[in-house]
Design a protein around this motif. Structure first.
Motif, PDB file in Angstrom:
ATOM      1  N   THR A  67       0.851  -1.186   0.000  1.00 51.63           N
ATOM      2  CA  THR A  67       0.000   0.000   0.000  1.00 51.63           C
ATOM      3  C   THR A  67       0.888   1.236   0.000  1.00 51.63           C
ATOM      4  O   THR A  67       1.784   1.355   0.840  1.00 51.63           O
ATOM      5  CB  THR A  67      -0.914   0.027   1.241  1.00 51.63           C
ATOM      6  OG1 THR A  67      -1.626  -1.204   1.326  1.00 51.63           O
ATOM      7  CG2 THR A  67      -1.897   1.180   1.168  1.00 51.63           C
ATOM      8  N   GLU A  68       0.617   2.133  -0.924  1.00 55.20           N
ATOM      9  CA  GLU A  68       1.375   3.383  -1.001  1.00 55.20           C
ATOM     10  C   GLU A  68       0.891   4.328   0.088  1.00 55.20           C
ATOM     11  O   GLU A  68      -0.290   4.649   0.170  1.00 55.20           O
ATOM     12  CB  GLU A  68       1.183   4.009  -2.381  1.00 55.20           C
ATOM     13  CG  GLU A  68       2.084   5.163  -2.660  1.00 55.20           C
ATOM     14  CD  GLU A  68       2.004   5.596  -4.110  1.00 55.20           C
ATOM     15  OE1 GLU A  68       3.008   6.095  -4.610  1.00 55.20           O
ATOM     16  OE2 GLU A  68       0.938   5.434  -4.730  1.00 55.20           O
ATOM     17  N   VAL A  69       1.818   4.776   0.932  1.00 51.17           N
ATOM     18  CA  VAL A  69       1.476   5.697   2.012  1.00 51.17           C
ATOM     19  C   VAL A  69       1.853   7.122   1.622  1.00 51.17           C
ATOM     20  O   VAL A  69       1.148   8.061   1.899  1.00 51.17           O
ATOM     21  CB  VAL A  69       2.176   5.286   3.334  1.00 51.17           C
ATOM     22  CG1 VAL A  69       1.877   6.267   4.441  1.00 51.17           C
ATOM     23  CG2 VAL A  69       1.745   3.881   3.740  1.00 51.17           C
ATOM     24  N   GLY A  70       2.946   7.257   0.955  1.00 50.37           N
ATOM     25  CA  GLY A  70       3.417   8.556   0.463  1.00 50.37           C
ATOM     26  C   GLY A  70       4.293   8.300  -0.746  1.00 50.37           C
ATOM     27  O   GLY A  70       4.404   7.175  -1.215  1.00 50.37           O
ATOM     28  N   ASP A  71       4.929   9.357  -1.238  1.00 45.54           N
ATOM     29  CA  ASP A  71       5.801   9.178  -2.402  1.00 45.54           C
ATOM     30  C   ASP A  71       6.960   8.239  -2.112  1.00 45.54           C
ATOM     31  O   ASP A  71       7.398   7.497  -2.971  1.00 45.54           O
ATOM     32  CB  ASP A  71       6.350  10.533  -2.868  1.00 45.54           C
ATOM     33  CG  ASP A  71       5.278  11.394  -3.495  1.00 45.54           C
ATOM     34  OD1 ASP A  71       4.226  10.834  -3.870  1.00 45.54           O
ATOM     35  OD2 ASP A  71       5.489  12.608  -3.608  1.00 45.54           O
ATOM     36  N   GLU A  72       7.458   8.286  -0.915  1.00 48.78           N
ATOM     37  CA  GLU A  72       8.631   7.485  -0.555  1.00 48.78           C
ATOM     38  C   GLU A  72       8.372   6.599   0.657  1.00 48.78           C
ATOM     39  O   GLU A  72       9.283   6.344   1.442  1.00 48.78           O
ATOM     40  CB  GLU A  72       9.831   8.400  -0.289  1.00 48.78           C
ATOM     41  CG  GLU A  72      10.344   9.107  -1.520  1.00 48.78           C
ATOM     42  CD  GLU A  72      10.884   8.139  -2.583  1.00 48.78           C
ATOM     43  OE1 GLU A  72      11.580   7.177  -2.222  1.00 48.78           O
ATOM     44  OE2 GLU A  72      10.585   8.362  -3.776  1.00 48.78           O
ATOM     45  N   GLU A  73       7.150   6.128   0.808  1.00 52.94           N
ATOM     46  CA  GLU A  73       6.857   5.222   1.923  1.00 52.94           C
ATOM     47  C   GLU A  73       5.816   4.198   1.483  1.00 52.94           C
ATOM     48  O   GLU A  73       4.839   4.540   0.832  1.00 52.94           O
ATOM     49  CB  GLU A  73       6.365   5.995   3.147  1.00 52.94           C
ATOM     50  CG  GLU A  73       6.365   5.153   4.397  1.00 52.94           C
ATOM     51  CD  GLU A  73       6.176   5.984   5.662  1.00 52.94           C
ATOM     52  OE1 GLU A  73       6.646   5.537   6.701  1.00 52.94           O
ATOM     53  OE2 GLU A  73       5.547   7.060   5.605  1.00 52.94           O
ATOM     54  N   THR A  74       6.070   2.944   1.855  1.00 52.96           N
ATOM     55  CA  THR A  74       5.202   1.836   1.464  1.00 52.96           C
ATOM     56  C   THR A  74       4.883   0.991   2.682  1.00 52.96           C
ATOM     57  O   THR A  74       5.769   0.651   3.462  1.00 52.96           O
ATOM     58  CB  THR A  74       5.905   0.965   0.397  1.00 52.96           C
ATOM     59  OG1 THR A  74       6.254   1.789  -0.707  1.00 52.96           O
ATOM     60  CG2 THR A  74       5.004  -0.164  -0.067  1.00 52.96           C
ATOM     61  N   LYS A  75       3.611   0.660   2.826  1.00 53.40           N
ATOM     62  CA  LYS A  75       3.176  -0.239   3.895  1.00 53.40           C
ATOM     63  C   LYS A  75       3.071  -1.638   3.295  1.00 53.40           C
ATOM     64  O   LYS A  75       2.445  -1.835   2.255  1.00 53.40           O
ATOM     65  CB  LYS A  75       1.819   0.207   4.433  1.00 53.40           C
ATOM     66  CG  LYS A  75       1.229  -0.704   5.483  1.00 53.40           C
ATOM     67  CD  LYS A  75      -0.129  -0.170   5.919  1.00 53.40           C
ATOM     68  CE  LYS A  75      -0.876  -1.160   6.751  1.00 53.40           C
ATOM     69  NZ  LYS A  75      -2.223  -0.694   7.064  1.00 53.40           N
ATOM     70  N   THR A  76       3.711  -2.606   3.946  1.00 52.09           N
ATOM     71  CA  THR A  76       3.620  -3.990   3.488  1.00 52.09           C
ATOM     72  C   THR A  76       2.878  -4.802   4.540  1.00 52.09           C
ATOM     73  O   THR A  76       3.093  -4.628   5.738  1.00 52.09           O
ATOM     74  CB  THR A  76       5.014  -4.613   3.259  1.00 52.09           C
ATOM     75  OG1 THR A  76       5.752  -4.564   4.471  1.00 52.09           O
ATOM     76  CG2 THR A  76       5.757  -3.886   2.157  1.00 52.09           C
ATOM     77  N   TYR A  77       2.023  -5.668   4.073  1.00 56.84           N
ATOM     78  CA  TYR A  77       1.273  -6.571   4.945  1.00 56.84           C
ATOM     79  C   TYR A  77       1.533  -7.989   4.437  1.00 56.84           C
ATOM     80  O   TYR A  77       1.371  -8.264   3.246  1.00 56.84           O
ATOM     81  CB  TYR A  77      -0.225  -6.253   4.892  1.00 56.84           C
ATOM     82  CG  TYR A  77      -1.100  -7.337   5.477  1.00 56.84           C
ATOM     83  CD1 TYR A  77      -1.237  -7.469   6.850  1.00 56.84           C
ATOM     84  CD2 TYR A  77      -1.755  -8.245   4.651  1.00 56.84           C
ATOM     85  CE1 TYR A  77      -2.033  -8.474   7.385  1.00 56.84           C
ATOM     86  CE2 TYR A  77      -2.549  -9.249   5.176  1.00 56.84           C
ATOM     87  CZ  TYR A  77      -2.685  -9.362   6.551  1.00 56.84           C
ATOM     88  OH  TYR A  77      -3.451 -10.360   7.073  1.00 56.84           O
ATOM     89  N   ILE A  78       1.956  -8.853   5.342  1.00 60.22           N
ATOM     90  CA  ILE A  78       2.192 -10.249   4.975  1.00 60.22           C
ATOM     91  C   ILE A  78       1.303 -11.157   5.807  1.00 60.22           C
ATOM     92  O   ILE A  78       1.257 -11.047   7.030  1.00 60.22           O
ATOM     93  CB  ILE A  78       3.663 -10.670   5.202  1.00 60.22           C
ATOM     94  CG1 ILE A  78       4.599  -9.857   4.337  1.00 60.22           C
ATOM     95  CG2 ILE A  78       3.840 -12.158   4.898  1.00 60.22           C
ATOM     96  CD1 ILE A  78       6.068 -10.217   4.514  1.00 60.22           C
ATOM     97  N   TYR A  79       0.597 -12.038   5.113  1.00 53.91           N
ATOM     98  CA  TYR A  79      -0.152 -13.122   5.736  1.00 53.91           C
ATOM     99  C   TYR A  79       0.623 -14.378   5.350  1.00 53.91           C
ATOM    100  O   TYR A  79       0.794 -14.664   4.158  1.00 53.91           O
ATOM    101  CB  TYR A  79      -1.581 -13.155   5.199  1.00 53.91           C
ATOM    102  CG  TYR A  79      -2.406 -14.327   5.667  1.00 53.91           C
ATOM    103  CD1 TYR A  79      -2.794 -14.444   6.997  1.00 53.91           C
ATOM    104  CD2 TYR A  79      -2.797 -15.316   4.773  1.00 53.91           C
ATOM    105  CE1 TYR A  79      -3.556 -15.522   7.424  1.00 53.91           C
ATOM    106  CE2 TYR A  79      -3.560 -16.392   5.193  1.00 53.91           C
ATOM    107  CZ  TYR A  79      -3.938 -16.483   6.516  1.00 53.91           C
ATOM    108  OH  TYR A  79      -4.686 -17.554   6.941  1.00 53.91           O
ATOM    109  N   ALA A  80       1.142 -15.093   6.332  1.00 54.08           N
ATOM    110  CA  ALA A  80       2.017 -16.226   6.036  1.00 54.08           C
ATOM    111  C   ALA A  80       1.601 -17.458   6.837  1.00 54.08           C
ATOM    112  O   ALA A  80       1.063 -17.346   7.942  1.00 54.08           O
ATOM    113  CB  ALA A  80       3.456 -15.862   6.376  1.00 54.08           C
TER     114      ALA A  80
END
Length: 119
Positions: A67-80
């Motif tokens: 998920t894009e949070v800002g121009d230079e920040e990304t949120k990652t979600y992992i279901y494992a």
């Protein structure tokens, strides 16, 4: 289900860079891409029971959303979760800590790859 794990992490790079790095790192770690949708920012991977020569004992599946949070920040979600020999979700008998170790190694590799690409 006690074997299923969820993890969210913020990474200070653009979503495109993080996505490309995740694809590269999965292959570098000996994993196999099962589903790749750059438009929807979804990546599913099956990881081997070996990680850089160390035997972990179980295969793992990582379902990753970006998920894009800002121009230079990304949120990652992992279901494992762990997998059996034919690629189905392991419902019992999984080795403790394998999924957590795989997720930690994945994030470590992604961050290391992003930092080397930045230079």
């Amino acid at each position: 289900m006690p074997f299923e794990k969820e993890f969210t992490k913020m990474i200070n790079f653009s979503i495109d860079d993080v996505y490309k790095s995740a694809v590269f790192c999965i292959k570098h770690m000996g994993g196999k891409i099962l589903k790749e949708d750059a438009h929807q920012r979804i990546l599913h991977a099956q990881m081997d029971k070996k990680l850089f020569g160390d035997y972990l004992g179980d295969r793992s599946k990582l379902e990753i959303e970006f998920t894009e949070v800002g121009d230079e920040e990304t949120k990652t979600y992992i279901y494992a979760y762990p997998l059996n020999a034919v690629g189905q979700k392991l419902m019992f008998g999984a080795r403790k800590g394998v999924v957590e170790k795989m997720m930690a190694a994945f994030y470590e590799e992604v961050e290391k790859h992003l930092q080397t690409q930045e230079k």
